[in-house]
Design an enzyme around this catalytic site. Structure first.
Site, PDB file in Angstrom:
ATOM      1  N   GLU A 115     -11.667   2.765   4.977  1.00 52.33           N
ATOM      2  CA  GLU A 115     -10.761   3.678   5.442  1.00 52.33           C
ATOM      3  C   GLU A 115     -12.053   4.326   6.058  1.00 52.33           C
ATOM      4  O   GLU A 115     -11.838   4.279   7.763  1.00 52.33           O
ATOM      5  CB  GLU A 115      -9.761   4.564   4.620  1.00 52.33           C
ATOM      6  CG  GLU A 115      -9.342   5.402   5.883  1.00 52.33           C
ATOM      7  CD  GLU A 115      -8.330   5.957   4.299  1.00 52.33           C
ATOM      8  OE1 GLU A 115      -6.803   7.430   4.876  1.00 52.33           O
ATOM      9  OE2 GLU A 115      -8.620   6.438   3.036  1.00 52.33           O
ATOM     10  N   HIS A 138       0.844  -1.328   0.102  1.00 50.74           N
ATOM     11  CA  HIS A 138       0.647  -0.273   0.037  1.00 50.74           C
ATOM     12  C   HIS A 138       0.972   1.074  -0.200  1.00 50.74           C
ATOM     13  O   HIS A 138       1.357   1.323   1.002  1.00 50.74           O
ATOM     14  CB  HIS A 138      -1.175  -0.055   1.068  1.00 50.74           C
ATOM     15  CG  HIS A 138      -2.064   0.498   1.475  1.00 50.74           C
ATOM     16  ND1 HIS A 138      -3.105   0.848   1.431  1.00 50.74           N
ATOM     17  CD2 HIS A 138      -1.857   2.536   1.029  1.00 50.74           C
ATOM     18  CE1 HIS A 138      -3.807   1.956   1.284  1.00 50.74           C
ATOM     19  NE2 HIS A 138      -3.310   2.542   0.212  1.00 50.74           N
TER      20      HIS A 138
END
EC number: 3.5.4.2
Length: 355
Positions: free
Chosen positions: A214, A23
């Site tokens: 998120e 990521h």
């Protein structure tokens, strides 16, 4: 707040521990120093309200209000990248930095629409990044995969056009994966089903991932898995709010690509200690630890490892488990995975006195 001291031995162990980064936005590695160098070199005009010095920009980066505040600066920063060499230099700077931090495999994101919208071709962007990946393999033996991300705040038709323009790069395997990033809550995964289906039709080996959970609630994670058919979730911290989803992630070995410092900087949590990392471990949810946009969030991959240690104080065995599941969840071939797993064992065995 930090509860556990990162002694020299702990720091050395975590530095040497083989790491996989899953990521990492290449555009998010644009350090202020390089940004202003490229402004000068390319004669780019920044907005009048944009900071005028490296120090002023660092102050801004230390005080983002939320995801959108960060994204506003992130997209302005992209404007200084014009040539293939610019993209190469950006990515190469990242690889040089993390080559000393135990990084062994990197699956990196890039956002073509941030550049094609400015008249820069997908080929120019991709070629620059591809060159840096090849050099990382050659000079540092860091294996790499390129993941093209779609910007979810852009019109879906534009995202479809981006996938179509990437057809030959997907077919040839230059682009290894497809991702989805940018503002999460207003743009749910169901908008992008056809984009993902089209990309997958170009190459059945194309890997699929997407940012979810998120800022969005656990339904964003569930819908991403069900509708986009991803095998990985980027972020996913809010999955912890849904017990059934946690069982599913564990059973299907869906890896979460977690970004601790990012979550603090963007106000997802107030401190790394608030992240449900221990809960993920206890429930056998695989995850990797990553840096997201390190130039903006104050730490590359090693700093994220150290921050997590300082809050959780995990034993050598736990860190070995995290390293191994990061390798197992990677998209490299079995031979490379075995090489990296052997390296983990070597490092763990070297630090015999570490608990």
């Amino acid at each position: 707040m930090a509860k556990f001291e990162c002694t020299d031995e702990v720091t050395n162990f975590l530095t040497e521990l083989p790491k996989c980064e899953h990521h990492l936005h290449l555009e998010g590695t644009l350090e202020p120093e390089l940004l202003f160098q490229l402004v000068e070199r390319n004669g780019v005009q920044l907005p009048g309200t944009f900071p005028k010095t490296v120090n002023e920009l660092h102050v801004i980066y230390n005080n983002f209000a939320d995801l959108q505040d960060f994204l506003n600066y992130y997209y302005i920063g992209c404007n200084v990248l014009l040539s293939e060499d610019d993209f190469f230099e950006l990515a190469w700077s990242y690889f040089k930095r993390v080559s000393t931090q135990g990084l062994r495999h990197a699956e990196v994101f890039y956002d073509p629409q941030s550049h094609t919208s400015r008249g820069i071709s997908l080929e120019v962007v991709t070629k620059g990044f591809e060159r840096a990946c090849a050099k990382a393999q050659e000079e540092f033996n860091i294996s790499t995969k390129l993941i093209m991300c779609l910007l979810r705040h852009c019109p879906v038709e534009e995202c479809m056009d981006t996938v179509k323009s990437a057809k030959s790069l997907i077919e040839s395997g230059v682009i290894d994966g497809l991702g989805l990033d940018s503002s999460e809550r207003p743009f749910p995964p169901e908008l992008f089903v056809e984009c993902y289906q089209l990309a997958k039709s170009y190459n059945k080996e194309l890997q699929l991932t997407a940012h979810a959970g998120e800022e969005g609630d656990p339904s964003f994670v569930t819908n991403t898995l069900d509708l986009l058919e991803t095998t990985r979730i980027d972020h996913g911290v809010r999955s912890i709010e849904d017990a059934e989803l946690i069982k599913r992630l564990a059973a299907q070995k869906v890896m979460l690509t977690l970004c601790p410092l990012s979550n603090v900087k963007l106000q997802v949590v107030k401190d790394v200690s608030e992240l449900p990392l221990q809960e993920f471990l206890d429930n056998d949810v695989p995850f990797s630890i990553n840096s997201d946009d390190p130039a903006y969030f104050g730490g590359y991959i090693l700093q994220n490892y150290l921050e997590v240690y300082s809050r959780f104080g995990w034993s050598k065995a736990v860190w070995a488990k995290i390293a191994r599941q990061s390798i197992e969840g990677s998209w490299c071939d079995p031979k490379r995975k075995q090489e990296l797993l052997s390296e983990v064992s070597e490092v763990v065995n070297k630090y015999v006195n570490l608990p």
